[in-house]
Design an enzyme around this catalytic site. Structure first.
Site, PDB file in Angstrom:
ATOM      1  N   SER A  62      67.226 -43.955  11.764  1.00 24.41           N
ATOM      2  CA  SER A  62      67.538 -43.979  13.201  1.00 24.41           C
ATOM      3  C   SER A  62      68.345 -45.205  13.594  1.00 24.41           C
ATOM      4  CB  SER A  62      66.237 -43.924  14.013  1.00 24.41           C
ATOM      5  OG  SER A  62      65.427 -45.048  13.731  1.00 24.41           O
TER       6      SER A  62
ATOM      7  N   ASP B 147      60.859 -48.749  13.790  1.00 25.65           N
ATOM      8  CA  ASP B 147      61.062 -49.554  12.593  1.00 25.65           C
ATOM      9  C   ASP B 147      62.534 -49.522  12.181  1.00 25.65           C
ATOM     10  OD1 ASP B 147      61.368 -46.996  11.680  1.00 25.65           O
ATOM     11  OD2 ASP B 147      59.744 -47.063  10.222  1.00 25.65           O
TER      12      ASP B 147
ATOM     13  N   ASP C  71      64.850 -48.936   8.970  1.00 26.84           N
ATOM     14  CA  ASP C  71      64.947 -48.492   7.579  1.00 26.84           C
ATOM     15  C   ASP C  71      66.053 -49.288   6.897  1.00 26.84           C
ATOM     16  OD1 ASP C  71      62.970 -46.409   7.708  1.00 26.84           O
ATOM     17  OD2 ASP C  71      64.396 -45.257   8.902  1.00 26.84           O
TER      18      ASP C  71
ATOM     19  N   ASP D 150      60.928 -51.014   6.862  1.00 26.41           N
ATOM     20  CA  ASP D 150      60.724 -50.222   5.645  1.00 26.41           C
ATOM     21  C   ASP D 150      61.852 -50.596   4.693  1.00 26.41           C
ATOM     22  OD1 ASP D 150      58.564 -49.062   6.780  1.00 26.41           O
ATOM     23  OD2 ASP D 150      59.377 -47.044   6.905  1.00 26.41           O
TER      24      ASP D 150
ATOM     25  N   LYS E 135      64.099 -35.971  19.142  1.00 26.80           N
ATOM     26  CA  LYS E 135      63.079 -36.813  18.517  1.00 26.80           C
ATOM     27  C   LYS E 135      61.931 -37.080  19.506  1.00 26.80           C
ATOM     28  CE  LYS E 135      64.643 -40.512  16.386  1.00 26.80           C
ATOM     29  NZ  LYS E 135      64.035 -40.624  15.034  1.00 26.80           N
TER      30      LYS E 135
ATOM     31  N   TYR F 168      56.515 -34.147  14.809  1.00 29.41           N
ATOM     32  CA  TYR F 168      57.370 -35.180  14.225  1.00 29.41           C
ATOM     33  C   TYR F 168      56.578 -35.939  13.175  1.00 29.41           C
ATOM     34  CZ  TYR F 168      60.891 -38.902  13.973  1.00 29.41           C
ATOM     35  OH  TYR F 168      61.863 -39.774  13.540  1.00 29.41           O
TER      36      TYR F 168
END
Length: 610
Positions: A83, A94, A96, A149, A210, A219
């Protein structure tokens, strides 16, 4: 622009097409009414707090800068994906991230040991959780409160250039499959942005979907629903089919198309290409395992994979029901009979079923719970699959992706829930049962194989009726009176009406008849299944003692919400020893005998003791 060949096969595209593998359904742009609805939609998104503040955006940039500095010493480079890369993240989301390192820096030692130890010593880092055995190995942590992450991929270069083109296929030469999967997150995000006609319209529509999916409880890739990349691919395909549509139109067309989609036909943004590198790609003609995927959503970057392989029969049913619900509400919005807030109302999961499984996860301390919960949650979908298997699909499961905490308890714990109901069209007989104790016990055995298990890590699975649900699952901490249960009756009634009828009102049909947009033949509508009688479930603990909670199955009438008194419904059986050479059988309340394997001592406990 690509199209299907007469034989139905997909052509190979010489270059990426903004329209995908078929012609657009419609090239029409927005009407004045569409523009007005789009203005209202964007206003709703802002009021709902879906955009982060400038301060939080600056903090994210600062955190990424710090992480980049850390890995530069190892001659590695940081990329973002998900995202954040698509620029559809919201407050608290978060980041990524992918660390790409040279060939001599390995994942097992340099990443999960050396880098892990460095992070563990930093005051800014909290909730550090390495997951080396995941399908895509990841290190999870918070850096100055921002969730990260972090993946790692080692490529066949001694020096990783700062301007590395990660979308180039050559980056995959001589890398292991875990690195390929790690690299594909960034490669897929880049391809999506290249394949949509209008990036800004795509971003707004994806942000909406989303938010909708989270509000409606669908989700979660790990639970068997759809995760961020799945929703991005679905929205991107709608953008290709309606290249001149604005976000409000894309949202409506999204539900219109996917309620009619004939799964397991795959959703693809481009043709599937093979390469001399030889990595396996999604192809049900060659790979028998791919033929059993229920909802294929194919990634556009080589090697093309099914990003939604976690979807099961039960979760597909739930997703399709929610698509039907969304479609019905969007029709009402287009007729000025509903507002956007109706579409995004929260799904009342704890009022949707009569029977639930409650999965309680406990540990000795908070750090242990973080790891133990991650392991258990990643395998909850296996319980859904096992129940489907052992009941021949007659007992349907709806795993809910949200976790709950009882704040009155002082020890570290959390709970997950699954809704249970009989498959529609299967009539129950008095006393008939679904005995899933063995199913839950098998699930427990698999959970107990956790490599990093510590004393205090336990899991309990129990059956609860709707009226017995714990108070902590309700937003206000208590159950609403029956007469006040449905503050969003408009939404739930609309969903129920949609799932029970093949077509809308005459007014809707007239409107559709004048719409120049055509999609493929409609699927049969998902069924609104009634709750059924079902059998016992296990209340288990990883240790020497396990508890089996047995339920008489004639207690719930399929056509009513009538429940018998608590004393008549339950009988708890405590197993004090779980190992013996023989087999036993047990007859309870005059019902059919239930086989209990490997039990040496069984004693009955009254309902009051339970």
């Amino acid at each position: 622009m690509g199209s299907r060949n007469p034989n139905g096969s997909l052509p190979q595209l010489s270059q990426p097409s903004k329209y995908g593998i078929t012609k657009p359904i419609s090239l029409a742009g927005p009407s004045e009414a569409d523009v007005q609805r789009n203005t209202e939609l964007e206003k709703f998104l802002i009021e709902s707090g879906l955009y982060e503040s400038k301060e939080e955006a600056a903090k994210r940039e600062e955190v990424l800068g710090r992480i980049t500095e850390m890995v530069e010493e190892a001659k590695a480079v940081i990329f973002t994906f998900g995202s954040y890369r698509l620029w559809v993240h919201g407050p608290g989301a978060d980041i990524d991230t992918l660390c790409v390192g040279p060939s001599y820096v390995n994942r097992e030692e340099d990443f999960f040991i050396i880098l892990h130890d460095i992070l563990a010593e930093m005051e800014e880092v909290t909730e550090l959780q390495p997951v080396p055995d995941a399908h895509v190995p990841v290190m999870k942590f918070k850096f100055q409160g921002i969730s990260i992450d972090l993946l790692y991929a080692s490529i066949s270069l001694l020096v990783v250039p700062d301007d590395l083109d990660i979308s180039c296929v050559s980056v995959l030469h001589n890398v292991d499959e875990q690195s390929v999967r790690s690299l594909n997150g960034c490669r897929v995000a880049d391809q999506i942005l290249k394949l949509v006609p209008n990036i800004e319209h795509f971003r707004t529509a994806l942000r909406c979907l989303k938010f909708w999916a989270k509000r409606r409880g669908v989700y979660s890739n790990v639970t068997g629903f759809l995760g961020g990349v799945n929703w991005a691919l679905l929205v991107a395909r709608i953008c290709q089919l309606y290249p001149n549509a604005i976000p409000s139109m894309l949202l409506s067309r999204f539900f219109r198309v996917y309620t009619q989609w004939r799964w397991p036909n795959p959703v693809m943004l481009c043709s599937i290409e093979e390469d001399e590198l030889g990595f396996p790609v999604w192809d049900p003609r060659k790979n028998p395992r791919d033929r059993f995927h229920h909802m294929p959503i194919i990634t556009p970057a080589y090697p093309c994979m099914n990003s939604s392989y976690n979807v099961s029969v039960s979760t597909l049913r739930v997703i399709m029901e929610q698509f039907q619900c969304g479609n019905g509400i969007c029709e009402e919005i287009e007729l000025n009979k509903a507002q956007w807030n109706t579409l995004f109302e929260r799904y009342l999961f704890f009022e949707a079923y009569k029977n639930y499984l409650q999965v309680d996860i406990v540990s000795a301390d908070a750090d242990d719970l973080l790891a133990w919960k991650g392991w258990t949650e990643s395998r909850l979908r296996l319980l859904t699959l096992k129940i489907e298997r052992d009941t021949n699909g007659m007992l349907q499961c709806h795993p809910y992706p949200n976790e709950y905490v009882d704040k009155s308890k002082l020890f570290p714990h959390c709970s997950f829930f699954m809704g249970l109901q009989r498959k529609e069209g299967v009539s129950g007989q008095e006393g008939q049962q679904f005995d899933i104790r063995g199913t839950v016990d098998e699930f427990r055995q698999e959970i107990s194989m956790y490599m990093y298990w510590k004393p205090g890590m336990d899991i309990y699975v129990s059956h609860v009726r709707r009226r017995q649900l714990p108070a902590f699952v309700f937003p206000d901490g208590y159950r609403r009176p029956r007469t006040l249960r449905h503050p969003n009756q408009h939404t739930e009634k609309a969903c129920e009406d949609v799932t029970r009828s093949q077509s809308g009102s005459a007014e809707r049909r007239i409107k559709r008849k004048h719409d120049d947009e055509a999609v493929d033949e409609k699927l049969s509508k998902p069924r609104d299944c009634s709750t059924s009688n079902f059998g016992g479930t296990s209340h288990i603990s990883i240790g020497q003692e396990a508890k089996l909670e047995y339920l008489r199955t004639g207690d719930v009438d399929s056509n009513s919400d009538r429940l018998l008194d608590r004393e008549k419904r339950y009988e708890e059986i405590t197993i004090q020893q779980a190992r013996t050479d023989g087999q036993g059988s047990l007859t309870t309340c005059g019902l059919t005998s239930l086989h209990v394997d490997n039990l040496s001592i069984v004693r009955n406990v009254g309902s009051q003791e339970q």
